[in-house]
Write a protein that holds these residues in place. Sequence first.
Motif, PDB file in Angstrom:
ATOM      1  N   GLU A 177       0.830  -1.206   0.000  1.00 27.86           N
ATOM      2  CA  GLU A 177       0.000   0.000   0.000  1.00 27.86           C
ATOM      3  C   GLU A 177       0.863   1.255   0.000  1.00 27.86           C
ATOM      4  O   GLU A 177       0.515   2.256  -0.626  1.00 27.86           O
ATOM      5  CB  GLU A 177      -0.945  -0.007   1.205  1.00 27.86           C
ATOM      6  N   CYS A 178       2.011   1.213   0.689  1.00 30.66           N
ATOM      7  CA  CYS A 178       2.936   2.349   0.640  1.00 30.66           C
ATOM      8  C   CYS A 178       3.442   2.555  -0.787  1.00 30.66           C
ATOM      9  O   CYS A 178       3.542   3.694  -1.259  1.00 30.66           O
ATOM     10  CB  CYS A 178       4.110   2.114   1.592  1.00 30.66           C
ATOM     11  N   LEU A 179       3.744   1.471  -1.471  1.00 27.93           N
ATOM     12  CA  LEU A 179       4.196   1.554  -2.862  1.00 27.93           C
ATOM     13  C   LEU A 179       3.099   2.113  -3.765  1.00 27.93           C
ATOM     14  O   LEU A 179       3.378   2.874  -4.692  1.00 27.93           O
ATOM     15  CB  LEU A 179       4.613   0.167  -3.358  1.00 27.93           C
ATOM     16  N   ARG A 180       1.861   1.741  -3.503  1.00 28.13           N
ATOM     17  CA  ARG A 180       0.750   2.224  -4.323  1.00 28.13           C
ATOM     18  C   ARG A 180       0.437   3.670  -4.023  1.00 28.13           C
ATOM     19  O   ARG A 180       0.306   4.499  -4.930  1.00 28.13           O
ATOM     20  CB  ARG A 180      -0.511   1.383  -4.062  1.00 28.13           C
ATOM     21  N   PHE A 181       0.314   4.002  -2.750  1.00 29.46           N
ATOM     22  CA  PHE A 181      -0.242   5.284  -2.343  1.00 29.46           C
ATOM     23  C   PHE A 181       0.664   6.463  -2.690  1.00 29.46           C
ATOM     24  O   PHE A 181       0.181   7.526  -3.089  1.00 29.46           O
ATOM     25  CB  PHE A 181      -0.520   5.263  -0.836  1.00 29.46           C
ATOM     26  N   ASP A 182       1.970   6.303  -2.543  1.00 31.02           N
ATOM     27  CA  ASP A 182       2.891   7.408  -2.822  1.00 31.02           C
ATOM     28  C   ASP A 182       4.136   6.831  -3.483  1.00 31.02           C
ATOM     29  O   ASP A 182       5.179   6.640  -2.853  1.00 31.02           O
ATOM     30  CB  ASP A 182       3.237   8.154  -1.535  1.00 31.02           C
ATOM     31  N   ALA A 183       4.007   6.519  -4.751  1.00 34.82           N
ATOM     32  CA  ALA A 183       5.023   5.774  -5.504  1.00 34.82           C
ATOM     33  C   ALA A 183       6.348   6.529  -5.594  1.00 34.82           C
ATOM     34  O   ALA A 183       6.372   7.763  -5.633  1.00 34.82           O
ATOM     35  CB  ALA A 183       4.500   5.469  -6.904  1.00 34.82           C
ATOM     36  N   PRO A 184       7.459   5.794  -5.663  1.00 35.81           N
ATOM     37  CA  PRO A 184       8.776   6.438  -5.741  1.00 35.81           C
ATOM     38  C   PRO A 184       9.140   6.931  -7.132  1.00 35.81           C
ATOM     39  O   PRO A 184      10.004   7.778  -7.285  1.00 35.81           O
ATOM     40  CB  PRO A 184       9.733   5.319  -5.310  1.00 35.81           C
ATOM     41  N   LEU A 185       8.491   6.399  -8.168  1.00 33.08           N
ATOM     42  CA  LEU A 185       8.745   6.802  -9.551  1.00 33.08           C
ATOM     43  C   LEU A 185       7.401   7.113 -10.192  1.00 33.08           C
ATOM     44  O   LEU A 185       6.491   6.283 -10.153  1.00 33.08           O
ATOM     45  CB  LEU A 185       9.443   5.673 -10.318  1.00 33.08           C
ATOM     46  N   HIS A 186       7.270   8.292 -10.783  1.00 33.38           N
ATOM     47  CA  HIS A 186       5.968   8.719 -11.277  1.00 33.38           C
ATOM     48  C   HIS A 186       5.814   8.693 -12.790  1.00 33.38           C
ATOM     49  O   HIS A 186       4.684   8.709 -13.271  1.00 33.38           O
ATOM     50  CB  HIS A 186       5.628  10.117 -10.737  1.00 33.38           C
TER      51      HIS A 186
END
Length: 418
Positions: free
Chosen positions: A298-307
């Motif tokens: 969910e952390c990866l989904r909610f505020d991704a490191p690469l946009h």
Amino acid sequence: MAAIIQLKPITDVPDHRRASADPRDPDFYQNPYAFYDRLHADNPAFFWDQYGHWCFAGFKDVSALLRDKRFGREILHVATREELGMPEPKPHTAAFDLTEKHSLLNLEPPGHTRLRTLVNRAFVSRHVEQLRPRIIRLANEMIDSFEGEDSVDLIKAFAAPIPAIIIAEMIGLPAESAPSLLSWSNRMVAMYMFGVSHETEIDANQASQDFMDFVAEAIADRRRQPREDLLSHMLTSDRDGDRLSDEEVMSTAILLLNAGHEATVHTTGNGVKSILESGIDPVTLFSSDAQTEATVEECLRFDAPLHMFTRYALSDLDYEGLHLRKGDVIGLMLGAANRDPRRFANANSFDPFRTDGANVSFGAGIHFCIGAPLARIELQVAFSELFRRLPKLRLAEEPRYNDVYHFHGLERLMVRWR
């Protein structure tokens, strides 16, 4: 690894398909999700005025296009510079370009297949799982180093060192080299900024040269005396008589060192921020291995490191009624896709207990992140150990994001726990 740019202008775009947002505007890169909300409501397939190319924000499109072999990360294997209107390489970025020459991130088959096959074994789940005890020890050593303080920048003291040290040790470089690796990587990543300045190019090139000199010395040492590390493995791997050249090993090592920490650092910072701002009791987020894994996803989904991940159209083609020419660029909006309300219930809510969890933060298709299994273990350990050791962790100041839109991560994350 520099950003792919649209070379031939695209004209006659209908006004209703256009969208405008300045990637260097603090109001935008501090919160790109407001822009994404408008896209999802109107045009998830849109022409981004500032970048000058078509972009896709919907989860379905992004997921499909990541796997679509009609698009690629390189273009000169199917077209000439003259055909594309591509300028000659800049002399003052020669070192940076050399680090990119054999990069897994940019290669397409058969070169990509050959190189990935020779290095993939080191990153399979069963292999990196053996690193978990080392990652746990390292996370606790980092916490030990600042627990006695009143506050700390969690990016500098915790999020950045762990993945940098782990990937350095995997490759076979000393842990004490991690600060230099981080500095070189951060300066090279600046090449992804929108509107890169000449000064940034010069600095990134120097960082690239320093990085190559460092790795070249390590390669020469392994040629003399191989060890049980990934660098030696890359130098000695033999697939039906096929071996990697020193240049290929250098490019791959630098890519792995850069990519091996960049996304993990950002996800750690962004994830801690999301958890603390959610008000959810961290005890419930790491109550079991399964819940820990779900929280990380969910952390990866909610505020991704690469946009954004850009690709070239490898031929003239049509996609969902949109005509693209050979050499046209498309932007795949990973951060926007992860917030697609057509795919996720309450897409803008941080919910580690959701039953519709998924994300495209590691990409998909042949360029799916080779280090994803390692990154997931590092994140699971970092989050669970941090909140186990510091259950009263809280923000000490409002976090702010770096001015590098593609790589969505915090400048710093000041926290306290007393």
